[in-house]
Design an enzyme around this catalytic site. Structure first.
Site, short mmCIF file in Angstrom:
data_model
loop_
_atom_site.label_atom_id
_atom_site.label_comp_id
_atom_site.label_asym_id
_atom_site.label_seq_id
_atom_site.Cartn_x
_atom_site.Cartn_y
_atom_site.Cartn_z
N GLY A 189 0.79 -1.23 0.00
CA GLY A 189 0.00 0.00 0.00
C GLY A 189 0.83 1.28 0.00
O GLY A 189 2.05 1.25 0.12
N HIS A 190 0.14 2.40 -0.05
CA HIS A 190 0.83 3.69 -0.18
C HIS A 190 1.47 4.11 1.14
O HIS A 190 0.85 4.07 2.19
CB HIS A 190 -0.06 4.80 -0.72
CG HIS A 190 -1.42 4.89 -0.14
ND1 HIS A 190 -2.27 5.94 -0.43
CD2 HIS A 190 -2.11 4.09 0.71
CE1 HIS A 190 -3.40 5.77 0.20
NE2 HIS A 190 -3.33 4.67 0.89
N GLY A 191 2.71 4.52 1.03
CA GLY A 191 3.42 5.02 2.19
C GLY A 191 3.96 3.93 3.09
O GLY A 191 4.50 4.20 4.16
#
Lengths: 341, 341, 341
Positions: free
Chosen positions: C237-239
């Site tokens: 996922g993002h980050g």
């Protein structure tokens, strides 16, 4: 990146400045990783203590907080922050290359105005593409597809023949839309392929994540409703109907002919079996297995999925099963002893 | 689409008409979404009541039912329906473009007769492709691959070097076949890549779904047996052997060196650990986690996977754990009270 | 393939020969599927009995065993075997084609020495590619990407704009790196896309499996640490921050903003929720659902994930729930009877 004053940002999002509106803001950031010239936000009250320690120049909040940073007060700070990010950073800009000579565009295809079709993209026969569409390298669009205006197909996205794509639809890289549904008739020990004559309809404002797979329908169509957002690596089965404004988190799977209402949120790695109905505004927690119809407004989790509050307590008790078993034996022995008396 | 009379369809599938054989049939449809000129079918007896209400011109059934629609009686109505769908709609027709000048075909590759190789497809050195194959845009076929006759590789499907593909094999869009297995030797804190010298063998009549990933073997080969069908986004590990005529439903994962017999059905999101043996005609329910060998004919579900009948009752009782715990405590107290007497 | 004598192999890996060092070795194989001229290995003591029956010419072992085959004694036989496989078979050789005229390479891109960029690959503006890189057919590299030396991007791998890729990084076919994170601000019933201004950083020696999806960050970056290996069809996922030297087995999913330490092993189909911290050297068993922070060195499994030893006993007892319930009822009745006395 162009800098904005805090006041300009506040005006843009309809917020109110506390502190100096003259402060120059250069970029947006998280609460933790901020520095001078940065704007951050607080939408989850659990993180409130961090606001006091933030190094950001300014913070977007719903209500005034104690902090050295300047503040913008906005009713919905997360939405306001999104607007600020767009103002400061913009959405991705797409290369302006028009219709590349290295793309393969059928003569029978109709391409709208201001489209950019990159090298090695292919647009097949009788396909109609609206205005302002971006087709990146390696994109394949099959025969008889219709694509609305302002769509973005990222590299190597594939749209099979006949599918209907609305306006402002985004399909991320390596996603597959409209491949054959998993449909076979088994006879005399062989699995015979059933032609999948349905299509996929992606309504307006849908986004499909990278490497997601949306099967075409066997007989009726697979539909992703207006404004629904599908994460990466999600699988949607043939003939499945996803209502409008749903969120499908990465690696979720919705089997064939299932129906989801509107505003459903389906967590990561959730599985929904085929041929069931899930109501409106249903929330399914990550990794749940949904095997029965679900009424409007339910929040469920677990495999099999049950009411989330019940599940939270029940699934946590699996850990205690060895103790429960021991206790059961102890009680049994004590009862035997009592009976012997 | 060409219309057929009901009698023509019945003759084609070896069925018997009840009602007018002259009725013109235009297309196939589900039981629910039918209209005039449409043919539907009943194979699941649970849906029998819907046949009475169907608006279809005709319905395919195993035994005569009460309905206003005309009927075709056929022994295996789902298979008969499949045949009717093929008669009415056909399988997908592929563009006839021969070997596109915009494809990149190695001079050392041998291409059979009547193949269509689309723009931006690449066929590498010493690869042999049979007759009547379709290689869509963006397909990559590595060095020394052999591909049988009548294969279809949909857009952006990738076949790595050395793999052996049988006849009538279909690989849907964005699938990967023969990428390196997940094999590393960890030494002094670093993971060293082990060359994966096995290949992938897809036997005749195999279908691989979109975005599925079939790893090549480390030392021996990964094999998908004759007639097996693999859904979308399925992962098959290195050295894994899938027997003939298996069905792997989307998002299932079979880890390395596992072995499946023939006619297994592996549900959606199922996980099978590596190095175990699963017998013939095993059915694994959706989302199950299989961690032990499974005997022929078993039907299992759950994580860990157990006999499906047991599992159905057992997993449903997780919900009652808080009650069971409460009950245990109550019984304990009652026993204490009895002991005090 | 060039043959090597057993002694040559032993010298290469720093091992000691037992038996004839003159034996010619042609290839590497598993314990079971060996024949004359083959070298195999024993690293898992459970398989020791098979060494006695092996048909291999020689076997790599940690300590001398009873077998007719010649032996090489090496401290870490699996690592030694890896070295032997490289010696005998080598890693995949890449076609030497230089910069294909059929590739699309921006004039503003800087390409290092000895790179091979295949037909239909695209390198966008201001991108910098190091020396000795292989970009296969259909690869897309966006604007402003930096790629180190000795990287391999397999067919149809996609790297979005701005991402930073280290040295010796491998991205397998159809993987997506840097697509937009799943981030929307919901306001007045619509999901508004938040520009994802973070990037993906793949540090040195990272490998990303086929069809994996690594989202770019919303505000901060997604990072895969040095030497970490990501299997096929994994979603990050993002980050999210994956520490160095982790192993993520196929179909695992790590949600946004989660943090993993170093040397973690995440099993197949595992799900890790967002915003949690997982320590160093944590092992998560296949299919587990991790919902809380995990301390260094823990080994966990199950959904929800708990200590693996506890879990092994506890999850196996789910099967006994119907019996436990029955027993509870029986005990209740017996107590009632005792109370009546």
């Amino acid at each position: 990146m162009p800098k904005k004053t805090l006041q300009e940002i506040a005006d843009h999002i309809g917020g109110r400045v506390i502190g100096s509106g003259e402060a120059l803001i250069e970029s947006a950031s998280t609460l933790d990783q901020t520095g001078p010239g940065q704007l951050t936000f607080l939408s989850n009250p659990n993180y409130a203590p961090r606001v006091q320690e933030t190094q950001a120049a300014a913070v977007l909040v719903a209500e005034e907080v104690e902090t050295d940073a300047a503040q913008i007060i906005a009713e919905d700070p997360y939405y306001a922050f999104m607007q600020a990010v767009v103002l400061l950073h913009g959405h991705r800009e797409h290369p302006k290359m028009g219709l590349s000579k290295r793309a393969d565009i059928s003569k029978s295809a109709k391409i709208g105005q201001n489209c950019n079709i990159h090298p090695f993209a292919m647009v097949s026969e009788n396909t109609v593409i609206g205005d302002n569409c971006q087709l990146y390298s390696g994109v394949f669009v099959g025969d008889n597809v219709t694509l609305g205006d302002d769509c973005i197909l990222y590299p190597n996205a594939v749209i099979y023949d006949g599918c209907q794509i609305g306006n402002r639809v985004i399909v991320q890289s390596n996603a597959s839309v409209g491949q054959d549904g998993f449909g076979f008739a088994t006879h005399n020990g062989e699995h015979h392929k059933i032609p999948q004559i349905g299509i996929v309809i992606l309504e307006d404002d849908v986004e499909i994540g990278s490497n997601s797979v949306i099967e075409r329908g066997t007989l009726d169509n697979t539909v992703i409703g207006k404004g629904s957002k599908v994460g990466d690596a999600v699988a949607v089965g043939h003939g499945t109907k996803i209502g409008p404004h749903c969120l499908l988190v990465p690696q979720a799977g919705i089997a064939g002919s299932a129906e989801l209402g509107q505003y459903c949120v389906i967590g990561g790695q959730v599985g929904v079996v085929g041929h069931i109905k899930i109501g409106n505004r249903v929330k399914v927690g990550a990794k749940a297995g949904v095997i029965n119809n679900v009424p409007d407004g339910a929040t469920i989790v677990g495999t099999p999925a049950i009411d989330a509050n019940k599940a939270k307590r029940a699934y946590a008790l699996i850990e205690t099963l060895p103790d429960m078993r021991k206790k059961l034996r102890t009680l049994g022995k004590e009862i035997d002893r009592l009976k012997d008396k």
